[in-house]
Design an enzyme around this catalytic site. Structure first.
Site, PDB file in Angstrom:
ATOM      1  N   GLU A   1       6.237  -6.092   5.743  1.00 38.00           N
ATOM      2  CA  GLU A   1       5.734  -4.787   5.325  1.00 38.00           C
ATOM      3  C   GLU A   1       6.359  -4.478   3.971  1.00 38.00           C
ATOM      4  O   GLU A   1       7.566  -4.246   3.879  1.00 38.00           O
ATOM      5  CB  GLU A   1       6.144  -3.736   6.362  1.00 38.00           C
ATOM      6  CG  GLU A   1       5.582  -2.378   6.086  1.00 38.00           C
ATOM      7  CD  GLU A   1       5.924  -1.401   7.218  1.00 38.00           C
ATOM      8  OE1 GLU A   1       6.684  -1.769   8.124  1.00 38.00           O
ATOM      9  OE2 GLU A   1       5.434  -0.267   7.147  1.00 38.00           O
ATOM     10  N   ARG A   2       5.567  -4.552   2.966  1.00 39.86           N
ATOM     11  CA  ARG A   2       6.018  -4.300   1.611  1.00 39.86           C
ATOM     12  C   ARG A   2       6.988  -5.397   1.153  1.00 39.86           C
ATOM     13  O   ARG A   2       7.479  -6.188   1.951  1.00 39.86           O
ATOM     14  CB  ARG A   2       6.677  -2.923   1.521  1.00 39.86           C
ATOM     15  CG  ARG A   2       6.721  -2.369   0.124  1.00 39.86           C
ATOM     16  CD  ARG A   2       7.397  -1.034   0.104  1.00 39.86           C
ATOM     17  NE  ARG A   2       6.546   0.080   0.458  1.00 39.86           N
ATOM     18  CZ  ARG A   2       5.438   0.416  -0.166  1.00 39.86           C
ATOM     19  NH1 ARG A   2       5.025  -0.299  -1.187  1.00 39.86           N
ATOM     20  NH2 ARG A   2       4.717   1.441   0.205  1.00 39.86           N
TER      21      ARG A   2
ATOM     22  N   GLY B   1       0.832  -1.203   0.000  1.00 38.54           N
ATOM     23  CA  GLY B   1       0.000   0.000   0.000  1.00 38.54           C
ATOM     24  C   GLY B   1       0.862   1.247   0.000  1.00 38.54           C
ATOM     25  O   GLY B   1       2.068   1.180   0.256  1.00 38.54           O
TER      26      GLY B   1
HETATM   27  P1  TTP Z   1       6.537   2.502   3.189  1.00 36.35           P
HETATM   28  O1  TTP Z   1       7.008   1.174   2.727  1.00 36.35           O
HETATM   29  O2  TTP Z   1       5.404   3.014   2.415  1.00 36.35           O
HETATM   30  O3  TTP Z   1       6.172   2.392   4.752  1.00 36.35           O
HETATM   31  P2  TTP Z   1       5.277   3.330   5.663  1.00 36.35           P
HETATM   32  O4  TTP Z   1       5.914   3.329   7.019  1.00 36.35           O
HETATM   33  O5  TTP Z   1       5.066   4.637   4.995  1.00 36.35           O
HETATM   34  O6  TTP Z   1       3.950   2.506   5.678  1.00 36.35           O
HETATM   35  P3  TTP Z   1       2.575   2.728   6.449  1.00 36.35           P
HETATM   36  O7  TTP Z   1       2.419   4.177   6.685  1.00 36.35           O
HETATM   37  O8  TTP Z   1       1.548   2.168   5.514  1.00 36.35           O
HETATM   38  O9  TTP Z   1       2.689   1.966   7.712  1.00 36.35           O
HETATM   39  O10 TTP Z   1       7.787   3.449   3.112  1.00 36.35           O
HETATM   40  C1  TTP Z   1       8.583   3.953   4.165  1.00 36.35           C
HETATM   41  C2  TTP Z   1       9.348   5.137   3.575  1.00 36.35           C
HETATM   42  O11 TTP Z   1      10.362   4.675   2.688  1.00 36.35           O
HETATM   43  C3  TTP Z   1       8.454   6.042   2.755  1.00 36.35           C
HETATM   44  O12 TTP Z   1       8.901   7.383   2.917  1.00 36.35           O
HETATM   45  C4  TTP Z   1       8.715   5.610   1.309  1.00 36.35           C
HETATM   46  C5  TTP Z   1      10.154   5.177   1.365  1.00 36.35           C
HETATM   47  N1  TTP Z   1      10.526   4.142   0.393  1.00 36.35           N
HETATM   48  C6  TTP Z   1      11.078   4.503  -0.817  1.00 36.35           C
HETATM   49  O13 TTP Z   1      11.209   5.691  -1.115  1.00 36.35           O
HETATM   50  N2  TTP Z   1      11.483   3.537  -1.683  1.00 36.35           N
HETATM   51  C7  TTP Z   1      11.336   2.214  -1.401  1.00 36.35           C
HETATM   52  O14 TTP Z   1      11.703   1.380  -2.213  1.00 36.35           O
HETATM   53  C8  TTP Z   1      10.731   1.839  -0.147  1.00 36.35           C
HETATM   54  C9  TTP Z   1      10.554   0.402   0.175  1.00 36.35           C
HETATM   55  C10 TTP Z   1      10.344   2.835   0.714  1.00 36.35           C
END
Ligand code: TTP
Length: 252
Positions: free
Chosen positions: A95-96, A18
């Site tokens: 998570e992801r 998501g």
């Molecule tokens: P998210 O995987 O979207 O985790 P989140 O903590 O935002 O999830 P949620 O709020 O649904 O609990 O990403 C974490 C941060 O890392 C977010 O700023 C996006 C960044 N990110 C990237 O830019 N590139 C990537 O490949 C991944 C995996 C994350």
């Protein structure tokens, strides 16, 4: 063929997917007391403290300079997490996944010109090479659970949690990340290596617990299917052994 079938498989590997801020961590937290489940949260803390630097923040501030570095680091921390958790038969909730890191985040940054042609090519080869080591680590989830939100909801939740590194993230960026998820998990879902369950996460916080119930149901179905396969294989092996013993006895 499902690429995961070549990978070592013990318990069920489920990936919660998501947009940024969709509620993945919240959903994972609800499973915290479950003895049948191992939770693999994204090691965001590691990404925020690389040699005393906040790499996540750096890549948002200057993506051309740091996106590539961030991606390699984030992926490698995820792979180690998968490797270190695979020796158990519990359900692993991650998570992801590498798939979304590759097909959504990398693609967005490549299109935005945040990576040079060489960096893009190195990352493509990195993901291809990862496919070659699948014999050692299962990186392909058995099930995807996609928490579907609008980009506005994602933005509001992201702002509410106030992660400093994300202070520069815009609605435009989250809209692109949203479109990436829609392409991967809705429009092209038939191309995925494993089934996807889509949950409407665009709901009030009071109702978010329903997602937990729905996720439990989806995992239960996936698990029973998998267990059934294991049971069938075990039964088959037992029958085979008994047949062989019978044959030996007869020969004696
Ligand atoms: P998210 O995987 O979207 O985790 P989140 O903590 O935002 O999830 P949620 O709020 O649904 O609990 O990403 C974490 C941060 O890392 C977010 O700023 C996006 C960044 N990110 C990237 O830019 N590139 C990537 O490949 C991944 C995996 C994350």
């Amino acid at each position: 063929m499902n690429p995961a079938s070549k990978e070592p498989q013990v318990g069920l590997l489920v990936s919660i997917e998501g947009n940024v801020g969709a509620g993945k961590s919240t959903l994972l937290d609800w499973f915290a007391g479950d003895k049948e489940v191992v939770i693999l949260k994204e090691p965001v803390g590691l990404w925020e403290s690389v040699a005393d630097n906040n790499l996540l923040h750096m890549k948002y501030v200057d993506s051309q300079r740091w996106e590539f570095t961030f991606q390699i680091y984030a992926d490698s921390t995820r792979i180690l997490q998968l490797r270190d958790s695979q020796a158990n038969d519990k359900v692993r909730l991650q998570e992801r996944s590498l798939l979304t890191a590759h097909k959504i985040f990398c693609e967005i940054q490549k299109e935005a010109g945040a990576m040079s042609a060489v960096e893009g090519a190195v990352l493509e080869s990195w993901y291809k090479n990862l496919a070659e080591v699948r014999g050692q680590v299962q990186v392909t989830p058995d099930l995807f659970i996609y928490l579907r939100t609008s980009p506005h909801t994602a933005l509001n939740r992201m702002k509410a949690r106030g992660r400093e590194a994300e202070s520069t993230v815009t609605l435009d960026y989250l809209t692109r990340v949203h479109e990436g998820h829609e392409n991967l998990f809705i429009r092209d879902k038939h191309l995925l290596p494993s089934p996807v369950v889509v949950l409407d996460a665009d709901i009030d916080e009071v109702n978010l617990a329903y997602l937990w119930v729905e996720a439990i149901a989806a995992i239960g179905v996936a698990r029973s299917k998998k267990l059934k396969e294991v049971d069938l294989i075990e039964q088959f092996m037992k029958d085979l052994e008994q047949g062989a013993n019978k044959g030996q006895n007869q020969a004696v």
